[in-house]
Design a protein around this motif. Structure first.
Motif, PDB file in Angstrom:
ATOM      1  N   ASP A   1      -8.579   1.305 -25.996  1.00 35.56           N
ATOM      2  CA  ASP A   1      -7.950   0.360 -26.927  1.00 35.56           C
ATOM      3  C   ASP A   1      -8.731  -0.950 -27.009  1.00 35.56           C
ATOM      4  N   MET A   2      -9.461  -1.272 -25.937  1.00 35.73           N
ATOM      5  CA  MET A   2     -10.268  -2.487 -25.899  1.00 35.73           C
ATOM      6  C   MET A   2     -11.661  -2.254 -26.499  1.00 35.73           C
ATOM      7  N   LYS A   3     -11.858  -1.059 -27.059  1.00 29.43           N
ATOM      8  CA  LYS A   3     -13.137  -0.677 -27.675  1.00 29.43           C
ATOM      9  C   LYS A   3     -14.256  -0.581 -26.648  1.00 29.43           C
ATOM     10  N   ARG A   4     -13.900  -0.221 -25.425  1.00 26.10           N
ATOM     11  CA  ARG A   4     -14.873  -0.010 -24.361  1.00 26.10           C
ATOM     12  C   ARG A   4     -14.934   1.495 -24.096  1.00 26.10           C
ATOM     13  N   SER A   5     -15.336   2.208 -25.121  1.00 24.55           N
ATOM     14  CA  SER A   5     -15.251   3.670 -25.140  1.00 24.55           C
ATOM     15  C   SER A   5     -16.048   4.345 -24.041  1.00 24.55           C
ATOM     16  N   GLU A   6     -17.238   3.867 -23.772  1.00 21.13           N
ATOM     17  CA  GLU A   6     -18.074   4.497 -22.745  1.00 21.13           C
ATOM     18  C   GLU A   6     -17.414   4.389 -21.372  1.00 21.13           C
ATOM     19  N   GLU A   7     -16.939   3.219 -21.061  1.00 21.53           N
ATOM     20  CA  GLU A   7     -16.255   3.014 -19.778  1.00 21.53           C
ATOM     21  C   GLU A   7     -14.958   3.833 -19.729  1.00 21.53           C
TER      22      GLU A   7
ATOM     23  N   SER B   1       0.836  -1.205   0.000  1.00 24.92           N
ATOM     24  CA  SER B   1       0.000   0.000   0.000  1.00 24.92           C
ATOM     25  C   SER B   1       0.874   1.260   0.000  1.00 24.92           C
ATOM     26  N   THR B   2       1.882   1.267  -0.855  1.00 22.84           N
ATOM     27  CA  THR B   2       2.767   2.425  -0.981  1.00 22.84           C
ATOM     28  C   THR B   2       2.772   2.904  -2.429  1.00 22.84           C
ATOM     29  N   TYR B   3       3.196   4.148  -2.606  1.00 20.76           N
ATOM     30  CA  TYR B   3       3.306   4.686  -3.963  1.00 20.76           C
ATOM     31  C   TYR B   3       4.275   3.858  -4.813  1.00 20.76           C
ATOM     32  N   ASP B   4       5.358   3.402  -4.191  1.00 19.96           N
ATOM     33  CA  ASP B   4       6.330   2.606  -4.947  1.00 19.96           C
ATOM     34  C   ASP B   4       5.711   1.315  -5.470  1.00 19.96           C
ATOM     35  N   ALA B   5       4.933   0.646  -4.633  1.00 19.65           N
ATOM     36  CA  ALA B   5       4.278  -0.591  -5.063  1.00 19.65           C
ATOM     37  C   ALA B   5       3.301  -0.304  -6.196  1.00 19.65           C
ATOM     38  N   ALA B   6       2.541   0.775  -6.057  1.00 15.97           N
ATOM     39  CA  ALA B   6       1.589   1.139  -7.115  1.00 15.97           C
ATOM     40  C   ALA B   6       2.323   1.437  -8.418  1.00 15.97           C
ATOM     41  N   GLN B   7       3.487   2.072  -8.326  1.00 16.01           N
ATOM     42  CA  GLN B   7       4.264   2.376  -9.527  1.00 16.01           C
ATOM     43  C   GLN B   7       4.773   1.101 -10.196  1.00 16.01           C
ATOM     44  N   VAL B   8       5.175   0.137  -9.401  1.00 23.92           N
ATOM     45  CA  VAL B   8       5.619  -1.149  -9.960  1.00 23.92           C
ATOM     46  C   VAL B   8       4.467  -1.814 -10.707  1.00 23.92           C
ATOM     47  N   VAL B   9       3.299  -1.843 -10.085  1.00 19.97           N
ATOM     48  CA  VAL B   9       2.129  -2.466 -10.718  1.00 19.97           C
ATOM     49  C   VAL B   9       1.747  -1.685 -11.983  1.00 19.97           C
ATOM     50  N   ASN B  10       1.825  -0.369 -11.931  1.00 20.67           N
ATOM     51  CA  ASN B  10       1.536   0.452 -13.105  1.00 20.67           C
ATOM     52  C   ASN B  10       2.535   0.149 -14.232  1.00 20.67           C
ATOM     53  N   SER B  11       3.795  -0.030 -13.876  1.00 17.58           N
ATOM     54  CA  SER B  11       4.815  -0.358 -14.883  1.00 17.58           C
ATOM     55  C   SER B  11       4.563  -1.715 -15.514  1.00 17.58           C
ATOM     56  N   ILE B  12       4.111  -2.660 -14.714  1.00 22.46           N
ATOM     57  CA  ILE B  12       3.743  -3.979 -15.246  1.00 22.46           C
ATOM     58  C   ILE B  12       2.589  -3.818 -16.235  1.00 22.46           C
ATOM     59  N   ALA B  13       1.630  -2.988 -15.890  1.00 27.27           N
ATOM     60  CA  ALA B  13       0.492  -2.749 -16.780  1.00 27.27           C
ATOM     61  C   ALA B  13       0.942  -2.141 -18.104  1.00 27.27           C
ATOM     62  N   ILE B  14       1.838  -1.178 -18.037  1.00 26.34           N
ATOM     63  CA  ILE B  14       2.346  -0.544 -19.257  1.00 26.34           C
ATOM     64  C   ILE B  14       3.092  -1.559 -20.111  1.00 26.34           C
ATOM     65  N   LEU B  15       3.840  -2.437 -19.469  1.00 29.37           N
ATOM     66  CA  LEU B  15       4.547  -3.493 -20.189  1.00 29.37           C
ATOM     67  C   LEU B  15       3.559  -4.409 -20.920  1.00 29.37           C
ATOM     68  N   HIS B  16       2.508  -4.826 -20.226  1.00 25.88           N
ATOM     69  CA  HIS B  16       1.484  -5.675 -20.864  1.00 25.88           C
ATOM     70  C   HIS B  16       0.826  -4.933 -22.028  1.00 25.88           C
ATOM     71  N   HIS B  17       0.563  -3.652 -21.831  1.00 22.04           N
ATOM     72  CA  HIS B  17      -0.055  -2.861 -22.892  1.00 22.04           C
ATOM     73  C   HIS B  17       0.854  -2.800 -24.115  1.00 22.04           C
ATOM     74  N   SER B  18       2.149  -2.626 -23.879  1.00 23.02           N
ATOM     75  CA  SER B  18       3.091  -2.547 -25.002  1.00 23.02           C
ATOM     76  C   SER B  18       3.165  -3.862 -25.776  1.00 23.02           C
ATOM     77  N   ARG B  19       2.861  -4.957 -25.115  1.00 21.17           N
ATOM     78  CA  ARG B  19       2.843  -6.276 -25.760  1.00 21.17           C
ATOM     79  C   ARG B  19       1.499  -6.574 -26.419  1.00 21.17           C
ATOM     80  N   GLY B  20       0.534  -5.706 -26.180  1.00 19.73           N
ATOM     81  CA  GLY B  20      -0.791  -5.920 -26.749  1.00 19.73           C
ATOM     82  C   GLY B  20      -1.688  -6.789 -25.896  1.00 19.73           C
ATOM     83  N   ASP B  21      -1.253  -7.113 -24.691  1.00 18.05           N
ATOM     84  CA  ASP B  21      -2.071  -7.927 -23.787  1.00 18.05           C
ATOM     85  C   ASP B  21      -2.924  -6.977 -22.943  1.00 18.05           C
TER      86      ASP B  21
END
Length: 106
Positions: free
Chosen positions: A89-95, A31-51
């Motif tokens: 990107d997932m075509k869930r424009s309203e959300e 529950s720290t900013y650093d942990a959230a940043q790590v998880v956010n970086s993982i998300a960006i990595l998945h996004h860059s792979r198209g997952d």
């Protein structure tokens, strides 16, 4: 991890990010900013792979951590914005629009 990702070595970047995430879990600092940043970086990595599904899942975790710490912080708005981009990107424009509007309110 960022250097590896920038050089296209996403496997090494993911390995380092997962190790950092495991360290946060082991030391009870999820529950720290650093942990959230790590998880956010993982998300960006998945996004860059198209997952996009994995990216969305990680961004929702990062956002939950950010909102727990401070729902009105700029980092929370950034996590929302990233989630909005993935949803679009997932075509869930309203959300996506709803999430982006929440981010703008911050």
């Amino acid at each position: 991890a960022g250097v590896h990702q920038d050089r296209g070595n996403t496997q090494e970047a993911e390995k380092l990010l997962q190790e950092a995430l495991e360290e946060h879990k082991a030391t009870n600092t999820m529950s720290t900013y650093d942990a959230a940043q790590v998880v956010n970086s993982i998300a960006i990595l998945h996004h860059s792979r198209g997952d996009l599904a994995k990216s969305e899942e990680a961004l929702r975790k990062a956002l939950a951590i950010q909102e727990q710490i401070d729902p009105s912080n700029l980092r929370t708005a950034t996590a929302m914005s990233n989630l909005g981009n993935v949803l679009d990107d997932m075509k869930r424009s309203e959300e996506a629009l709803q999430v982006m509007m929440r981010a703008r309110e911050i």
